[in-house]
Write a protein that holds these residues in place. Structure first.
Motif, PDB file in Angstrom:
ATOM      1  N   ASN A 104     -21.836   3.018  -7.267  1.00 50.88           N
ATOM      2  CA  ASN A 104     -22.758   3.675  -8.200  1.00 50.88           C
ATOM      3  C   ASN A 104     -23.665   2.705  -8.937  1.00 50.88           C
ATOM      4  O   ASN A 104     -24.416   3.113  -9.825  1.00 50.88           O
ATOM      5  CB  ASN A 104     -21.949   4.492  -9.222  1.00 50.88           C
ATOM      6  CG  ASN A 104     -21.161   5.604  -8.555  1.00 50.88           C
ATOM      7  OD1 ASN A 104     -21.656   6.251  -7.612  1.00 50.88           O
ATOM      8  ND2 ASN A 104     -19.936   5.843  -9.012  1.00 50.88           N
ATOM      9  N   LEU A 105     -23.587   1.423  -8.618  1.00 49.50           N
ATOM     10  CA  LEU A 105     -24.466   0.459  -9.275  1.00 49.50           C
ATOM     11  C   LEU A 105     -25.913   0.693  -8.848  1.00 49.50           C
ATOM     12  O   LEU A 105     -26.183   1.038  -7.695  1.00 49.50           O
ATOM     13  CB  LEU A 105     -24.056  -0.970  -8.908  1.00 49.50           C
ATOM     14  CG  LEU A 105     -22.760  -1.496  -9.526  1.00 49.50           C
ATOM     15  CD1 LEU A 105     -22.455  -2.891  -8.976  1.00 49.50           C
ATOM     16  CD2 LEU A 105     -22.863  -1.541 -11.046  1.00 49.50           C
ATOM     17  N   PRO A 106     -26.868   0.493  -9.755  1.00 52.82           N
ATOM     18  CA  PRO A 106     -28.284   0.623  -9.350  1.00 52.82           C
ATOM     19  C   PRO A 106     -28.690  -0.522  -8.431  1.00 52.82           C
ATOM     20  O   PRO A 106     -28.084  -1.603  -8.448  1.00 52.82           O
ATOM     21  CB  PRO A 106     -29.030   0.558 -10.692  1.00 52.82           C
ATOM     22  CG  PRO A 106     -28.106  -0.154 -11.623  1.00 52.82           C
ATOM     23  CD  PRO A 106     -26.706   0.190 -11.192  1.00 52.82           C
ATOM     24  N   GLY A 107     -29.746  -0.301  -7.661  1.00 52.77           N
ATOM     25  CA  GLY A 107     -30.207  -1.282  -6.689  1.00 52.77           C
ATOM     26  C   GLY A 107     -30.463  -2.668  -7.261  1.00 52.77           C
ATOM     27  O   GLY A 107     -30.059  -3.676  -6.665  1.00 52.77           O
ATOM     28  N   MET A 110     -27.012  -3.973  -7.673  1.00 50.04           N
ATOM     29  CA  MET A 110     -26.179  -3.909  -6.467  1.00 50.04           C
ATOM     30  C   MET A 110     -26.506  -5.019  -5.471  1.00 50.04           C
ATOM     31  O   MET A 110     -25.617  -5.764  -5.024  1.00 50.04           O
ATOM     32  CB  MET A 110     -26.369  -2.544  -5.792  1.00 50.04           C
ATOM     33  CG  MET A 110     -25.719  -2.412  -4.428  1.00 50.04           C
ATOM     34  SD  MET A 110     -23.927  -2.339  -4.533  1.00 50.04           S
ATOM     35  CE  MET A 110     -23.742  -0.558  -4.806  1.00 50.04           C
ATOM     36  N   ALA A 177     -28.225   1.901  -1.985  1.00 46.31           N
ATOM     37  CA  ALA A 177     -28.750   0.931  -2.956  1.00 46.31           C
ATOM     38  C   ALA A 177     -28.483  -0.511  -2.535  1.00 46.31           C
ATOM     39  O   ALA A 177     -29.126  -1.429  -3.048  1.00 46.31           O
ATOM     40  CB  ALA A 177     -28.135   1.190  -4.327  1.00 46.31           C
TER      41      ALA A 177
END
Length: 376
Positions: A104-107, A110, A177
């Motif tokens: 679920n980390l943003p790009g 990530m 991501a």
């Protein structure tokens, strides 16, 4: 001027090695009843004949730039890091593991996180050999060979026992991501697997040039590689330099493995053998003579041979084994370029001796002015 001449001779020697490799491949094709001109034409078309082919060639060259740079820095310090394959494999595993552990980390977090995980894993794996060499004098060749097989079987055990779902032999696909491939790149390259990792690889080559030419650490690495005893006498810490060189070498190789995980395959699977990018990276670096810019072009050549070689067996009756012989011939002459350099240097020395013998010996008389008087 002498350094420039050395660089020019290195370029010629590399080109001669490539030509001899292609020549041997052509002879093998002729003896086997195949047309080398047609096959080499198909190779070029398969590598650069379409946007998809160009994208695949660039993608194939990307990890080789990183593993080649990793080998170059260790080689500058006087070490033969034959463990690039294992370092790339653990980097591949850890980058994919990071991506699927934090889906679920943003790009913006990530991708750097996954790349950092891969680089740190490669650095750790290579650092083991560096520490053993620095403090105990252990051969880095033997240690890294053993670490290669430890990495192969260790990663297989982790994939099968901890990451794969059910009875699968591969990990889940990484989140979107974490992917280095984008719809834009797929569109302009006709759905190839080309990804943004090429920019990272080129940045790594520039970093290698800056490190070796512009920093104190780079100077110390080159000094230790040329003469460790003299470097120690000059006050340099050879142990620190050895470990630093191996850590950076492993980090670059780990990034090469991350390119495969985040850009090409987008997962990791159980492997029966070590990845080719490790051993091919050594050939790339040797062909380039350790030059960062040369590594980029050398990796592109290997990308052309690998991707274009597939087209030979697709468009003709030439078996893929012939293609492998061509590639192996180029690699052989790359490895044997020291023999080419030997004949190259002998020819240069003979030419210099001939020029010296043609020069009239000095009489020892003082130079005269136009009026015939002695100069002051």
């Amino acid at each position: 001027m002498q350094i420039k001449g050395r660089n020019y001779s290195s370029i010629w020697i590399s080109l001669i090695a490539i030509f001899l490799g292609l020549l041997v491949g052509a002879i093998v094709m002729l003896l086997s009843g195949f047309n080398p001109i047609e096959d080499y034409g198909n190779l070029i078309l398969g590598a650069v004949g379409s946007p998809n082919a160009i994208g695949e060639t660039l993608r194939s060259a990307t990890p080789l730039i990183l593993t080649g740079a990793g080998f170059a820095i260790a080689n500058s310090a006087g070490f033969f890091n034959i463990g690039l394959a294992g370092q790339a494999l653990v980097g591949w595993l850890c980058s994919v593991w990071f991506a699927i552990t934090f889906p679920n980390l943003p790009g913006p977090i990530m991708i750097p996180g996954a790349l950092l995980a891969g680089a740190l894993a490669g650095a750790f794996w290579s650092g083991i050999a560096g520490v053993l060499r620095a403090f105990f004098g252990a051969s880095e060749v033997i240690v890294t060979i053993m670490l290669n097989y430890t990495a192969l079987y260790g990663t297989n055990a982790i994939i099968k026992g901890m990451i794969a779902k059910g009875n699968n032999d591969y990990s889940p696909t990484i989140p979107v991501a974490a992917r280095l491939r984008t719809p834009f790149l797929e569109r302009i390259t006709d759905n190839s697997t080309f990804h943004w990792g090429l920019l990272i690889a080129i940045a790594a080559a520039i970093f290698l040039w800056w490190l070796m030419k512009k920093t104190t650490l780079g100077f110390e690495i080159r000094a230790v590689g040329m003469n460790p005893d003299a470097s120690r006498y000059a006050g340099m810490s050879t142990k620190k330099t050895i470990i630093a060189a191996m850590l950076i070498s492993g980090a670059l190789a780990g990034l090469g493995g991350a390119m495969e995980g985040l850009g090409n395959f987008q997962n990791i699977m159980v492997n029966n053998a070590l990845p080719d990018i490790g051993f091919d990276g050594m050939s790339v670096s040797l062909l380039a003579g350790g030059s960062p810019i040369g590594i980029i072009f050398s990796a592109l050549l290997f990308g052309i041979l690998k991707i274009g070689g597939l087209n030979i067996s697709i468009t003709s009756t030439t078996p893929p084994e012939i293609v492998n012989i061509v590639t192996a011939s180029v690699i052989f002459f790359v490895g044997a370029q020291y023999l080419i350099r030997y004949f190259f240097d002998r020819r240069t020395a003979a030419k210099e001796r001939k020029e010296d013998s043609a020069t009239p010996p000095s009489t020892g008389a003082k130079p005269q002015t136009e009026e015939g008087s002695d100069t002051k």
